[in-house]
Design a protein around this motif. Structure first.
Motif, PDB file in Angstrom:
ATOM      1  N   ALA A 152       1.354  -3.055  -7.232  1.00  0.00           N
ATOM      2  CA  ALA A 152       0.022  -3.667  -7.285  1.00  0.00           C
ATOM      3  C   ALA A 152       0.131  -5.188  -7.380  1.00  0.00           C
ATOM      4  O   ALA A 152      -0.643  -5.927  -6.756  1.00  0.00           O
ATOM      5  CB  ALA A 152      -0.750  -3.109  -8.480  1.00  0.00           C
ATOM      6  N   ARG A 153       1.118  -5.658  -8.146  1.00  0.00           N
ATOM      7  CA  ARG A 153       1.324  -7.101  -8.253  1.00  0.00           C
ATOM      8  C   ARG A 153       1.732  -7.681  -6.892  1.00  0.00           C
ATOM      9  O   ARG A 153       1.326  -8.781  -6.529  1.00  0.00           O
ATOM     10  CB  ARG A 153       2.406  -7.395  -9.308  1.00  0.00           C
ATOM     11  CG  ARG A 153       2.678  -8.889  -9.509  1.00  0.00           C
ATOM     12  CD  ARG A 153       1.387  -9.624  -9.941  1.00  0.00           C
ATOM     13  NE  ARG A 153       0.862  -9.086 -11.169  1.00  0.00           N
ATOM     14  CZ  ARG A 153       1.215  -9.541 -12.379  1.00  0.00           C
ATOM     15  NH1 ARG A 153       2.091 -10.507 -12.480  1.00  0.00           N
ATOM     16  NH2 ARG A 153       0.674  -9.016 -13.460  1.00  0.00           N
ATOM     17  N   MET A 154       2.541  -6.909  -6.150  1.00  0.00           N
ATOM     18  CA  MET A 154       2.938  -7.384  -4.826  1.00  0.00           C
ATOM     19  C   MET A 154       1.721  -7.536  -3.921  1.00  0.00           C
ATOM     20  O   MET A 154       1.594  -8.493  -3.145  1.00  0.00           O
ATOM     21  CB  MET A 154       3.934  -6.400  -4.193  1.00  0.00           C
ATOM     22  CG  MET A 154       5.338  -6.500  -4.739  1.00  0.00           C
ATOM     23  SD  MET A 154       6.048  -8.151  -4.510  1.00  0.00           S
ATOM     24  CE  MET A 154       5.912  -8.372  -2.741  1.00  0.00           C
ATOM     25  N   VAL A 155       0.791  -6.587  -4.028  1.00  0.00           N
ATOM     26  CA  VAL A 155      -0.436  -6.671  -3.239  1.00  0.00           C
ATOM     27  C   VAL A 155      -1.214  -7.927  -3.643  1.00  0.00           C
ATOM     28  O   VAL A 155      -1.754  -8.655  -2.804  1.00  0.00           O
ATOM     29  CB  VAL A 155      -1.285  -5.403  -3.427  1.00  0.00           C
ATOM     30  CG1 VAL A 155      -2.656  -5.565  -2.775  1.00  0.00           C
ATOM     31  CG2 VAL A 155      -0.564  -4.201  -2.830  1.00  0.00           C
ATOM     32  N   THR A 156      -1.249  -8.201  -4.958  1.00  0.00           N
ATOM     33  CA  THR A 156      -1.957  -9.400  -5.449  1.00  0.00           C
ATOM     34  C   THR A 156      -1.312 -10.668  -4.901  1.00  0.00           C
ATOM     35  O   THR A 156      -1.987 -11.601  -4.460  1.00  0.00           O
ATOM     36  CB  THR A 156      -1.931  -9.428  -6.986  1.00  0.00           C
ATOM     37  OG1 THR A 156      -2.543  -8.245  -7.476  1.00  0.00           O
ATOM     38  CG2 THR A 156      -2.676 -10.638  -7.532  1.00  0.00           C
ATOM     39  N   VAL A 157       0.021 -10.678  -4.926  1.00  0.00           N
ATOM     40  CA  VAL A 157       0.746 -11.845  -4.416  1.00  0.00           C
ATOM     41  C   VAL A 157       0.444 -12.059  -2.938  1.00  0.00           C
ATOM     42  O   VAL A 157       0.174 -13.180  -2.477  1.00  0.00           O
ATOM     43  CB  VAL A 157       2.264 -11.669  -4.644  1.00  0.00           C
ATOM     44  CG1 VAL A 157       3.054 -12.720  -3.870  1.00  0.00           C
ATOM     45  CG2 VAL A 157       2.576 -11.752  -6.128  1.00  0.00           C
ATOM     46  N   LYS A 211       0.836  -1.207   0.000  1.00  0.00           N
ATOM     47  CA  LYS A 211       0.000   0.000   0.000  1.00  0.00           C
ATOM     48  C   LYS A 211       0.870   1.256   0.000  1.00  0.00           C
ATOM     49  O   LYS A 211       0.612   2.210  -0.735  1.00  0.00           O
ATOM     50  CB  LYS A 211      -0.898  -0.011   1.232  1.00  0.00           C
ATOM     51  CG  LYS A 211      -1.890   1.144   1.280  1.00  0.00           C
ATOM     52  CD  LYS A 211      -2.550   1.248   2.628  1.00  0.00           C
ATOM     53  CE  LYS A 211      -1.587   1.849   3.652  1.00  0.00           C
ATOM     54  NZ  LYS A 211      -2.223   2.093   4.962  1.00  0.00           N
ATOM     55  N   ARG A 212       1.918   1.232   0.833  1.00  0.00           N
ATOM     56  CA  ARG A 212       2.822   2.403   0.867  1.00  0.00           C
ATOM     57  C   ARG A 212       3.476   2.634  -0.496  1.00  0.00           C
ATOM     58  O   ARG A 212       3.606   3.772  -0.958  1.00  0.00           O
ATOM     59  CB  ARG A 212       3.905   2.195   1.928  1.00  0.00           C
ATOM     60  CG  ARG A 212       3.382   2.248   3.352  1.00  0.00           C
ATOM     61  CD  ARG A 212       4.491   1.973   4.348  1.00  0.00           C
ATOM     62  NE  ARG A 212       4.012   2.025   5.710  1.00  0.00           N
ATOM     63  CZ  ARG A 212       4.739   1.745   6.774  1.00  0.00           C
ATOM     64  NH1 ARG A 212       6.009   1.388   6.616  1.00  0.00           N
ATOM     65  NH2 ARG A 212       4.231   1.814   7.980  1.00  0.00           N
ATOM     66  N   ALA A 213       3.844   1.565  -1.122  1.00  0.00           N
ATOM     67  CA  ALA A 213       4.467   1.695  -2.440  1.00  0.00           C
ATOM     68  C   ALA A 213       3.483   2.261  -3.446  1.00  0.00           C
ATOM     69  O   ALA A 213       3.825   3.121  -4.279  1.00  0.00           O
ATOM     70  CB  ALA A 213       4.989   0.331  -2.909  1.00  0.00           C
ATOM     71  N   LEU A 214       2.236   1.787  -3.376  1.00  0.00           N
ATOM     72  CA  LEU A 214       1.215   2.303  -4.302  1.00  0.00           C
ATOM     73  C   LEU A 214       1.007   3.802  -4.096  1.00  0.00           C
ATOM     74  O   LEU A 214       0.943   4.575  -5.063  1.00  0.00           O
ATOM     75  CB  LEU A 214      -0.107   1.556  -4.082  1.00  0.00           C
ATOM     76  CG  LEU A 214      -0.183   0.132  -4.620  1.00  0.00           C
ATOM     77  CD1 LEU A 214      -1.480  -0.527  -4.164  1.00  0.00           C
ATOM     78  CD2 LEU A 214      -0.104   0.124  -6.141  1.00  0.00           C
TER      79      LEU A 214
END
Length: 480
Positions: free
Chosen positions: A458-463, A12-15
């Motif tokens: 976003a991909r990291m959040v999905t993972v 979230k922080r990265a987004l």
């Protein structure tokens, strides 16, 4: 042990960080053609790590600050050159207008009109009893006076317009000072709350840039993001307060009184800027040669009255047809008037050509109608080197050529200085744009960079979501 949702929080922080960077890139692109806009950049930093089994586990990224990419040194340099450009632009404009007014060399200019006048007397000396030759002399005299009248009236009109310009520029300076103080007020209410009002800084810098062209300013940064603006040590803007610049005129001469150029009651000495250029064009008490229009008017007036007095002296020493024919003993000056503005051919000569004194006395009280010696003496005034102009002696031609020559030199210098200042201002502006301006190519590259970073986050959040799905729903249920 970190939270189960640590990965989600990190994503979230990265987004958020990449989204802010993309928004800033979009803001830069949107203002690529906005005057005075300064390119902005999001500066990110890693958030504080947490301890995990003796290691420092990263927790992601956050926005450190949103900076304007600007060099203060270039602002100072640009404003310094800007005031020189304003000064020389104003002076060059005035010289150009005077050159257009004098219109030398041309058939309508004063030099040609004077030549025609002397030629008329030369012709009259050969045909002293000719009414046609007398009429030509009178008409050439009228042409000379009308030319002098036109030059003086035009100079007076030009000076009157410059007075209006001084008023306008003074108001503009005071309005800009008020706007800068207002910007200071807005900025000072944001900075203490840790906001970075970059767009307000830009708007204020645009106002200061405009002000720097009008008058020589010094800008000093103060607390809470505000600036003070001073002119020759007098404070024009002090934080949220704006003072006024005022100009008053000498009641006797009507020229600008340098002791009455004030800011908040303090007399200031203008050193450069468009306002000073206009003031020197209009005329300043004690300015002498720096007072462009009064200086030119003095020269033209001196030329006109020296010319008229020289002609009148010889004319009144001669004999006219009425005197020769015993009609009357009246001897009148050829010209009347007290300055170039009201110089005219004597109204009595306008009524009667017989009053033109073309003859000299051949014997005591006697001469003939065909005697044109006095007309020849008047024609020879053109080459008389003993005429006194403003403390020096020369011929009329030399004095007038000197006026036009000096005008040309002054005009060329003003134009050259203006051109030089324009080049320097443009160079500094280009350097400033290379630092502060928006490069669409660079912004496009940044956009892709931040977009890809956002996609990756976003991909990291999905993972992490898939991992949690496995943990929560895929690891089976107790007892089944």
């Amino acid at each position: 042990m970190t939270s189960t949702f640590h990965g989600l929080e990190l994503g979230k922080r990265a987004l958020f960080a990449q989204q802010a960077a993309l928004s800033t890139t979009s803001h830069n692109v949107a203002n690529a053609n906005t005057t005075g806009y300064t390119r902005q950049r999001v500066e990110m930093q890693a958030t504080n790590a947490v301890k995990l089994n003796g290691y420092q586990l990263g927790t992601g990224v956050e926005i450190d600050k949103l900076v304007r990419l600007r060099e203060e040194y270039l602002d100072v340099q640009l404003r310094g050159e800007n005031q020189k450009l304003g000064y020389w632009e104003a002076k060059s404009d005035t010289f150009t207008k005077i050159e257009e007014l004098m219109n030398e060399p041309s058939d309508q200019a004063l030099a040609h009109t004077l030549d025609e006048f002397w030629k008329g007397w030369q012709d009259l000396s050969n045909n002293a009893d000719s009414a046609a030759a007398r009429s030509v002399v009178r008409q050439k005299g009228v042409a000379v006076t009308e030319t002098f009248n036109h030059i003086l009236n035009s100079l007076n009109t030009m000076q009157s317009e410059l007075k209006d310009v001084i008023t306008t520029k003074t108001k503009e300076i005071n309005i800009l000072a008020t706007q800068i103080s207002s910007m200071n007020d807005q900025i000072s209410r944001l900075v203490p709350n840790s906001y970075e009002p970059n767009d307000l800084y830009d708007q204020r810098d645009v106002l200061i840039d405009r002000l720097s062209k009008l008058v020589d300013v010094k800008v000093t940064s103060t607390s809470n993001g505000m600036v003070d603006v001073s002119v020759d040590g007098a404070v024009l803007v002090s934080g949220k307060k704006a003072n006024s610049l005022s100009i008053d005129y000498d009641p006797a001469s009507g020229l600008v009184n340098p002791q009455e150029i004030k800011i908040a009651g303090s007399t200031i000495n203008l050193e450069s800027g468009e306002l000073l250029g206009v003031i020197e064009s209009y005329g300043v008490v004690g300015g002498e040669s720096k007072s462009i229009i009064p200086s030119m008017r003095d020269k033209i007036n001196n030329l006109a009255m020296t010319f008229a007095n020289a002609v009148n002296t010889v004319h009144e020493s001669g004999l006219n047809l009425d005197t020769i024919n015993g009609v009357s003993n009246k001897q009148v000056p050829f010209f009347t008037g007290t300055s170039a503005q009201d110089l005219k051919v004597n109204p009595e000569i306008m009524k009667s050509l017989n009053l033109i004194a073309a003859a000299n006395e051949e014997s005591l009280g006697q001469t003939s109608a065909g005697n044109g010696k006095n007309a020849l003496e008047i024609a020879n005034i053109k080459m008389d080197a003993s005429l006194e102009f403003l403390g020096s002696t020369s011929t009329m031609d030399d004095f007038y050529r000197n006026i036009i020559g000096q005008l040309g030199i002054d005009s060329q210098e003003a134009q050259r200085m203006k051109d030089n200042s324009e080049v320097i201002v443009q160079q500094v502006e280009n350097r400033r744009l290379s630092v502060s301006g928006v490069s669409l190519d660079e912004e496009m590259a940044n956009m892709i960079k931040f977009q890809q970073a956002y996609n990756a986050a976003a991909r990291m959040v999905t993972v992490m979501d898939q991992c949690l799905e496995k943990v929560i729903n895929g690891m089976g249920r107790v007892g089944l």
